[in-house]
Design a protein around this motif. Sequence first.
Motif, PDB file in Angstrom:
ATOM      1  N   ARG A  79      -1.354   2.523  59.838  1.00  0.00           N
ATOM      2  CA  ARG A  79      -1.954   2.873  61.131  1.00  0.00           C
ATOM      3  C   ARG A  79      -3.467   2.701  61.074  1.00  0.00           C
ATOM      4  O   ARG A  79      -4.087   2.202  62.020  1.00  0.00           O
ATOM      5  N   GLY A  80      -4.073   3.071  59.956  1.00  0.00           N
ATOM      6  CA  GLY A  80      -5.520   2.893  59.798  1.00  0.00           C
ATOM      7  C   GLY A  80      -5.911   1.428  59.812  1.00  0.00           C
ATOM      8  O   GLY A  80      -6.884   1.032  60.466  1.00  0.00           O
ATOM      9  N   VAL A  81      -5.152   0.620  59.090  1.00  0.00           N
ATOM     10  CA  VAL A  81      -5.446  -0.817  59.046  1.00  0.00           C
ATOM     11  C   VAL A  81      -5.246  -1.432  60.426  1.00  0.00           C
ATOM     12  O   VAL A  81      -6.060  -2.243  60.891  1.00  0.00           O
ATOM     13  N   LEU A  82      -4.173  -1.057  61.096  1.00  0.00           N
ATOM     14  CA  LEU A  82      -3.870  -1.621  62.410  1.00  0.00           C
ATOM     15  C   LEU A  82      -4.915  -1.218  63.454  1.00  0.00           C
ATOM     16  O   LEU A  82      -5.305  -2.047  64.293  1.00  0.00           O
ATOM     17  N   VAL A  86      -7.113  -3.791  65.672  1.00  0.00           N
ATOM     18  CA  VAL A  86      -7.143  -3.733  67.137  1.00  0.00           C
ATOM     19  C   VAL A  86      -8.575  -3.608  67.632  1.00  0.00           C
ATOM     20  O   VAL A  86      -8.954  -4.236  68.640  1.00  0.00           O
ATOM     21  N   ASP A  87      -9.397  -2.810  66.941  1.00  0.00           N
ATOM     22  CA  ASP A  87     -10.806  -2.702  67.333  1.00  0.00           C
ATOM     23  C   ASP A  87     -11.516  -4.053  67.233  1.00  0.00           C
ATOM     24  O   ASP A  87     -12.308  -4.427  68.107  1.00  0.00           O
ATOM     25  N   ARG A  88     -11.195  -4.823  66.201  1.00  0.00           N
ATOM     26  CA  ARG A  88     -11.811  -6.145  66.053  1.00  0.00           C
ATOM     27  C   ARG A  88     -11.358  -7.088  67.168  1.00  0.00           C
ATOM     28  O   ARG A  88     -12.152  -7.863  67.709  1.00  0.00           O
ATOM     29  N   PHE A  89     -10.070  -7.024  67.512  1.00  0.00           N
ATOM     30  CA  PHE A  89      -9.585  -7.852  68.619  1.00  0.00           C
ATOM     31  C   PHE A  89     -10.250  -7.472  69.935  1.00  0.00           C
ATOM     32  O   PHE A  89     -10.552  -8.325  70.763  1.00  0.00           O
ATOM     33  N   LYS A  90     -10.473  -6.186  70.130  1.00  0.00           N
ATOM     34  CA  LYS A  90     -11.155  -5.746  71.357  1.00  0.00           C
ATOM     35  C   LYS A  90     -12.550  -6.347  71.428  1.00  0.00           C
ATOM     36  O   LYS A  90     -12.991  -6.793  72.490  1.00  0.00           O
ATOM     37  N   MET A  91     -13.234  -6.342  70.289  1.00  0.00           N
ATOM     38  CA  MET A  91     -14.584  -6.926  70.289  1.00  0.00           C
ATOM     39  C   MET A  91     -14.529  -8.416  70.594  1.00  0.00           C
ATOM     40  O   MET A  91     -15.351  -8.945  71.332  1.00  0.00           O
ATOM     41  N   LYS A  96     -17.347 -13.017  76.260  1.00  0.00           N
ATOM     42  CA  LYS A  96     -16.884 -14.153  77.043  1.00  0.00           C
ATOM     43  C   LYS A  96     -17.063 -15.462  76.277  1.00  0.00           C
ATOM     44  O   LYS A  96     -16.324 -16.408  76.460  1.00  0.00           O
ATOM     45  N   SER A  97     -18.020 -15.490  75.405  1.00  0.00           N
ATOM     46  CA  SER A  97     -18.274 -16.725  74.677  1.00  0.00           C
ATOM     47  C   SER A  97     -17.248 -16.943  73.557  1.00  0.00           C
ATOM     48  O   SER A  97     -17.225 -18.003  72.945  1.00  0.00           O
ATOM     49  N   SER A  98     -16.428 -15.969  73.333  1.00  0.00           N
ATOM     50  CA  SER A  98     -15.497 -16.099  72.220  1.00  0.00           C
ATOM     51  C   SER A  98     -14.084 -16.442  72.682  1.00  0.00           C
ATOM     52  O   SER A  98     -13.122 -16.092  72.033  1.00  0.00           O
ATOM     53  N   ARG A  99     -13.949 -17.125  73.789  1.00  0.00           N
ATOM     54  CA  ARG A  99     -12.618 -17.568  74.236  1.00  0.00           C
ATOM     55  C   ARG A  99     -12.008 -18.525  73.218  1.00  0.00           C
ATOM     56  O   ARG A  99     -10.802 -18.507  73.005  1.00  0.00           O
ATOM     57  N   ARG A 100     -12.846 -19.328  72.627  1.00  0.00           N
ATOM     58  CA  ARG A 100     -12.339 -20.232  71.601  1.00  0.00           C
ATOM     59  C   ARG A 100     -11.818 -19.445  70.395  1.00  0.00           C
ATOM     60  O   ARG A 100     -10.826 -19.830  69.776  1.00  0.00           O
ATOM     61  N   MET A 101     -12.505 -18.344  70.090  1.00  0.00           N
ATOM     62  CA  MET A 101     -12.073 -17.504  68.979  1.00  0.00           C
ATOM     63  C   MET A 101     -10.707 -16.887  69.290  1.00  0.00           C
ATOM     64  O   MET A 101      -9.838 -16.826  68.421  1.00  0.00           O
TER      65      MET A 101
END
Length: 120
Positions: A79-82, A86-91, A96-101
């Motif tokens: 749960r800690g790792v997940l 998820v926080d990294r995905f939110k960032m 907007k510039s990271s659509r390619r990412m």
Amino acid sequence: MNSRRDYRSNRAALFDGLVEGGIRDYSSHEIDEHENDRAIDGLQDRVNILKRLTGDIHEEVEMHNRVLDRMGHDMDASRGVLSGTVDRFKMVFEKKSSRRMATLVASFLALFLLIYYLTK
């Protein structure tokens, strides 16, 4: 004739407890004690079986508790790792510039799932 009947009944009463060969029958009290002893032995066997069974059940419950504790710790760690992921995905998705990412992450995820299902 009456005396013969009396003699036979007296003789039957006198030798009532004896059987052939001089062996005496057990009294009803001795028979009851013998049956009680057999019943007690049978109950002791059943109690011993139940003790072994409950001991086995206790060991199995302890083993399952240990497995559940380990699984709970593993779930907390994942749960800690997940949550960090998820926080990294939110960032990534907030920028907007990271659509390619995001496209790159989605393609890696699809590739990973494809390889996983092919190897399974």
